[in-house]
Design a protein around this motif. Structure first.
Motif, PDB file in Angstrom:
ATOM      1  N   CYS A  35       1.432  -2.099  -8.745  1.00 54.69           N
ATOM      2  CA  CYS A  35       2.295  -1.355  -8.046  1.00 54.69           C
ATOM      3  C   CYS A  35       1.418  -0.267  -7.215  1.00 54.69           C
ATOM      4  CB  CYS A  35       2.938  -0.416  -9.117  1.00 54.69           C
ATOM      5  SG  CYS A  35       4.034   0.590  -8.078  1.00 54.69           S
ATOM      6  N   MET A  47       3.073 -10.476  -9.479  1.00 53.68           N
ATOM      7  CA  MET A  47       3.576  -9.768  -8.102  1.00 53.68           C
ATOM      8  C   MET A  47       2.861  -8.463  -7.849  1.00 53.68           C
ATOM      9  SD  MET A  47       7.324  -8.410  -8.717  1.00 53.68           S
ATOM     10  CE  MET A  47       7.844  -9.721  -9.881  1.00 53.68           C
ATOM     11  N   HIS A  48       2.924  -8.224  -6.669  1.00 49.24           N
ATOM     12  CA  HIS A  48       2.459  -6.937  -6.062  1.00 49.24           C
ATOM     13  C   HIS A  48       3.886  -6.109  -5.624  1.00 49.24           C
ATOM     14  CE1 HIS A  48      -1.955  -7.246  -5.689  1.00 49.24           C
ATOM     15  NE2 HIS A  48      -1.614  -8.627  -5.664  1.00 49.24           N
ATOM     16  N   ILE A  49       3.933  -4.856  -5.995  1.00 53.07           N
ATOM     17  CA  ILE A  49       5.109  -4.267  -5.499  1.00 53.07           C
ATOM     18  C   ILE A  49       4.892  -2.990  -4.914  1.00 53.07           C
ATOM     19  CG2 ILE A  49       6.544  -5.326  -7.520  1.00 53.07           C
ATOM     20  CD1 ILE A  49       6.413  -2.473  -9.003  1.00 53.07           C
ATOM     21  N   SER A  77       2.252  -6.866 -13.352  1.00 52.58           N
ATOM     22  CA  SER A  77       2.573  -6.673 -11.583  1.00 52.58           C
ATOM     23  C   SER A  77       1.437  -5.468 -11.348  1.00 52.58           C
ATOM     24  CB  SER A  77       3.719  -6.060 -11.542  1.00 52.58           C
ATOM     25  OG  SER A  77       4.035  -4.983 -12.123  1.00 52.58           O
ATOM     26  N   PRO A  86       2.378 -13.159  -4.722  1.00 44.98           N
ATOM     27  CA  PRO A  86       3.553 -12.578  -4.084  1.00 44.98           C
ATOM     28  C   PRO A  86       3.433 -11.182  -3.869  1.00 44.98           C
ATOM     29  CG  PRO A  86       4.219 -14.374  -5.501  1.00 44.98           C
ATOM     30  CD  PRO A  86       3.037 -14.132  -5.846  1.00 44.98           C
ATOM     31  N   GLN A  87       3.951 -10.756  -2.660  1.00 49.35           N
ATOM     32  CA  GLN A  87       3.983  -9.216  -2.362  1.00 49.35           C
ATOM     33  C   GLN A  87       5.670  -9.053  -1.996  1.00 49.35           C
ATOM     34  OE1 GLN A  87       1.160  -8.006   0.714  1.00 49.35           O
ATOM     35  NE2 GLN A  87      -0.307  -9.658  -0.034  1.00 49.35           N
ATOM     36  N   ASN A  88       5.858  -7.962  -2.602  1.00 47.87           N
ATOM     37  CA  ASN A  88       7.189  -7.255  -2.593  1.00 47.87           C
ATOM     38  C   ASN A  88       7.028  -5.934  -1.631  1.00 47.87           C
ATOM     39  OD1 ASN A  88       8.695  -9.433  -3.491  1.00 47.87           O
ATOM     40  ND2 ASN A  88       8.509  -8.488  -5.667  1.00 47.87           N
ATOM     41  N   LEU A  89       7.797  -5.670  -0.605  1.00 42.99           N
ATOM     42  CA  LEU A  89       7.712  -4.303   0.110  1.00 42.99           C
ATOM     43  C   LEU A  89       8.177  -3.168  -1.061  1.00 42.99           C
ATOM     44  CD1 LEU A  89       8.815  -5.287   3.504  1.00 42.99           C
ATOM     45  CD2 LEU A  89       6.433  -4.961   2.768  1.00 42.99           C
ATOM     46  N   GLN A  90       8.997  -3.293  -1.767  1.00 44.93           N
ATOM     47  CA  GLN A  90       9.579  -2.335  -2.591  1.00 44.93           C
ATOM     48  C   GLN A  90       9.255  -2.824  -4.306  1.00 44.93           C
ATOM     49  OE1 GLN A  90      13.672  -1.762  -1.911  1.00 44.93           O
ATOM     50  NE2 GLN A  90      13.056  -0.957  -0.003  1.00 44.93           N
TER      51      GLN A  90
END
Length: 126
Positions: free
Chosen positions: A25, A104-106, A23, A122-126
């Protein structure tokens, strides 16, 4: 066996077994610690062997997490949530091919304003 080291070679490590997907961060703490964003893999503690551990400096960036870097060259190497049974290792520290990819990107909401994320991961805001 996956092998890695810091920039000066004072610290080296091996990780037994295949590496999981990683991932990236983008939180403020990871960006400050690495100078950009942190890309890493989380592996079982039991799979990791560290040589030159006396050169690892641990910085407690929160109550639950410490970050390990080389006291000689400053290389960012480890993300260690001490209450968990895994440790994160910076993908850029591996000397051998990792044969993995980012999953993913977190903490994308905290990313720097000087770059875009355009790799389709995929990108997660948190």
């Amino acid at each position: 066996m996956n092998k890695g080291s810091c920039l000066c070679g004072a610290i080296s490590f091996t990780v037994a077994g295949a590496l999981p997907m990683g991932s990236a961060c983008h939180c403020t703490k990871c960006r400050k610690h690495t100078g950009h964003y942190e890309a890493g893999v989380d592996v079982p503690r039991s799979a990791v062997a560290i040589e030159g551990g006396e050169h690892v400096t641990w910085y407690h960036s929160s109550e639950k997490v410490r970050r390990g870097f080389c006291a000689i060259c400053g290389s960012s190497l480890f993300f260690d949530p001490v209450h968990r049974d895994w440790i994160g290792i910076s993908l850029g520290a591996f000397d051998t091919p990792t044969h993995t990819k980012l999953a993913m990107h977190i903490f994308v909401a905290d990313k720097g304003d000087y770059y875009e994320i355009a790799d389709g991961v995929p990108q997660n805001l948190q």
